[in-house]
Design a protein around this motif. Structure first.
Motif, short mmCIF file in Angstrom:
data_model
loop_
_atom_site.label_atom_id
_atom_site.label_comp_id
_atom_site.label_asym_id
_atom_site.label_seq_id
_atom_site.Cartn_x
_atom_site.Cartn_y
_atom_site.Cartn_z
N GLU A 27 -67.68 -36.38 127.50
CA GLU A 27 -67.93 -34.99 127.13
C GLU A 27 -69.42 -34.67 127.15
O GLU A 27 -70.23 -35.41 126.60
N THR A 58 -60.53 -36.75 119.15
CA THR A 58 -61.56 -35.89 118.57
C THR A 58 -60.94 -34.66 117.88
O THR A 58 -59.72 -34.62 117.65
N ASP A 60 -60.11 -31.91 119.00
CA ASP A 60 -59.00 -31.30 119.75
C ASP A 60 -57.65 -31.76 119.19
O ASP A 60 -56.75 -30.95 118.94
N GLY A 99 -66.74 -28.26 117.04
CA GLY A 99 -67.67 -27.23 117.49
C GLY A 99 -68.65 -26.90 116.37
O GLY A 99 -68.32 -27.00 115.19
N GLU A 100 -69.85 -26.50 116.77
CA GLU A 100 -70.90 -26.30 115.78
C GLU A 100 -70.59 -25.18 114.79
O GLU A 100 -70.85 -25.28 113.61
N ALA A 101 -70.05 -24.08 115.30
CA ALA A 101 -69.86 -22.90 114.46
C ALA A 101 -68.57 -22.95 113.63
O ALA A 101 -68.53 -22.46 112.51
N ALA A 131 -65.72 -17.28 120.82
CA ALA A 131 -65.05 -17.28 122.13
C ALA A 131 -64.92 -18.71 122.65
O ALA A 131 -64.71 -18.94 123.83
N GLY A 132 -65.10 -19.68 121.76
CA GLY A 132 -65.01 -21.09 122.14
C GLY A 132 -63.58 -21.48 122.51
O GLY A 132 -62.62 -20.74 122.25
N ASN A 133 -63.44 -22.65 123.12
CA ASN A 133 -62.10 -23.07 123.59
C ASN A 133 -61.29 -23.82 122.52
O ASN A 133 -60.23 -24.36 122.82
N MET A 137 -57.53 -25.55 122.89
CA MET A 137 -57.41 -27.01 122.80
C MET A 137 -56.31 -27.45 121.82
O MET A 137 -55.80 -28.55 121.92
N HIS A 165 -60.92 -17.98 115.81
CA HIS A 165 -61.46 -17.41 117.05
C HIS A 165 -61.02 -15.96 117.22
O HIS A 165 -59.99 -15.70 117.84
N HIS A 167 -62.87 -13.46 118.77
CA HIS A 167 -63.32 -12.84 120.02
C HIS A 167 -62.12 -12.74 120.96
O HIS A 167 -61.33 -13.69 121.07
N THR A 301 -61.72 -31.64 126.29
CA THR A 301 -60.92 -30.44 126.06
C THR A 301 -60.19 -30.00 127.34
O THR A 301 -59.01 -29.65 127.30
#
Ligand code: F2R
Ligand code: MG
Ligand code: MG
Ligand code: MG
Length: 349
Positions: A27, A58, A60, A99-101, A131-133, A137, A165, A167, A301
């Protein structure tokens, strides 16, 4: 009939897990993954004498697990229960590469004692929403649980997505991946996939959800992006011969954003139905995951989402048993698949 479905449910959950475990070592490596290294990596995994430390899953898989367990135990979507599971899982094992956020949502849930489960997600990215995946996942269990009812599937995937999420391109990506899982579940595992029809079906369903207004489609980084546009580009790529990895990444993307990874994962699944020059295997399931990883970027992912599709189509039987031995969480994935199928077959009174 039930045995066929059980095989598909297990295949889907295992495909999602294997893509994550096998893809995560690569990754975010800069540049594409070397094709010969990847070929050897998979050859070794299939070799019964090969020993190596188990490949850990992970975020996911951590989140997919929560979605599956919550749906199976409640027999329906339950927002508080699912949110609680996401948070509990994270605080128990925060080092799964989240993810960071998104971890801010988990912290706000804990601080507010889940007062309003929907609010923290709406506050992400200054109110734009993520808007992350992360929406796509973790969504495979929704595709399985709702495979007989498209309206319920869309509604459930939207809610599962919006917990973190909000967005449009975030949760719509989750809906798209769930719709693709559904298509794979209902597909005959022996039949050759009609890739054009597969895309047309998804384009048709996304056209009912996505804004018609061109201006609204311009909302993300000034780029006119919608899933319908990406799916049409994908359809064109599928018609071309020997498309190289750079072109796929250029056109469809391979990063953590939903719009630049979920269509990519679907493309990987469809493209790898046919032989690929640099991948030496007759096993379609392996080819899908190996090809997804070869694109580089968000490898865990994209491989996880592509693997979920391959597994839902081909079934657990199609997976090499030696590969399974190298991955963490295989028994868990099988149990969750069985519990989901039980829940589908025995709706609550
Ligand atoms: N986090 C990772 N990988 C990073 C490296 C991990 C590595 N193992 C290491 O620790 O070194 N992978 C995981 O994150 C992705 C899923 O993320 P999710 O759940 O969508 O989270 P988040 O934080 O909401 O979004 C991720 C990033 O996307 C960008 N982004 C999202 N919305 C945005 C917006 N509205 N505007 C601008 N950017 C936006 C941000 O960069 C977010 O941090 C998976 O790959 C999973 O494996
Ligand atoms: Mg991950
Ligand atoms: Mg959610
Ligand atoms: Mg990732």
């Amino acid at each position: 009939e039930t045995a066929v479905l059980a095989n598909k449910f297990r295949g889907c959950m295992l495909g999602s897990l294997l893509g994550d475990c096998l893809g995560s070592p690569f990754e975010a490596e800069s540049g594409p993954v070397a094709k010969t290294i990847l070929q050897k990596y998979f050859d070794k995994m299939e070799d019964p004498t090969f020993k190596s430390p188990v490949k850990r899953y992970t975020d996911d898989t951590a989140m997919t697990k929560s979605v599956a367990a919550s749906l199976a135990q409640h027999g329906a979507f339950n927002e508080k229960d699912m949110a609680k599971r996401f948070a509990t899982e994270y605080f128990q094992e925060p080092r799964r590469g989240y993810g960071e956020a998104v971890t801010r949502v988990f912290r706000k849930w804990r601080e507010s004692k889940m007062e309003d489960v929907w609010k923290p997600a709406r506050e992400q990215f200054d109110g734009q929403g993520s808007a992350g995946n992360g929406s796509g996942m973790r969504i495979a269990p929704v595709g399985l649980f709702c495979y007989r009812d498209t309206d319920l599937l869309v509604e459930t995937a939207a809610k599962v997505g919006k917990l973190t999420h909000t967005h449009r391109l975030g949760y719509h990506g989750g809906i798209l991946q769930a719709l693709a899982v559904q298509l794979c579940v209902v597909q005959d595992s022996k039949a050759v996939v009609d890739t054009k029809r597969f895309c047309d079906d998804l384009i048709e369903k996304m056209s009912k959800l996505e804004p018609k207004d061109e201006d609204e489609l311009n909302s993300f980084e000034q780029e006119p992006k919608s899933y319908q546009i990406q799916l049409k580009l994908m359809q064109k790529l599928l018609q071309k011969k020997d498309v190289d990895n750079d072109e796929v990444v250029e056109v469809l993307g391979n990063n953590v954003l939903s719009i630049y990874s979920i269509p990519t994962a679907i493309y990987c699944y469809l493209r790898a139905q046919q032989p690929i020059e640099f991948i030496k295997t007759d096993n379609i399931f392996r080819r899908v995951i190996q090809y997804a990883i070869s694109l580089g970027g968000d490898t865990d992912t994209i491989a996880s989402m592509a693997g979920a599709l391959a597994g839902a189509h081909l079934g657990a039987d199609s997976i090499n048993a030696n590969i399974l031995k190298h991955c963490e969480g295989v028994d868990m994935a099988v149990s969750l698949a069985d519990e989901l199928l039980d829940a589908v077959n025995s709706p609550p009174a």
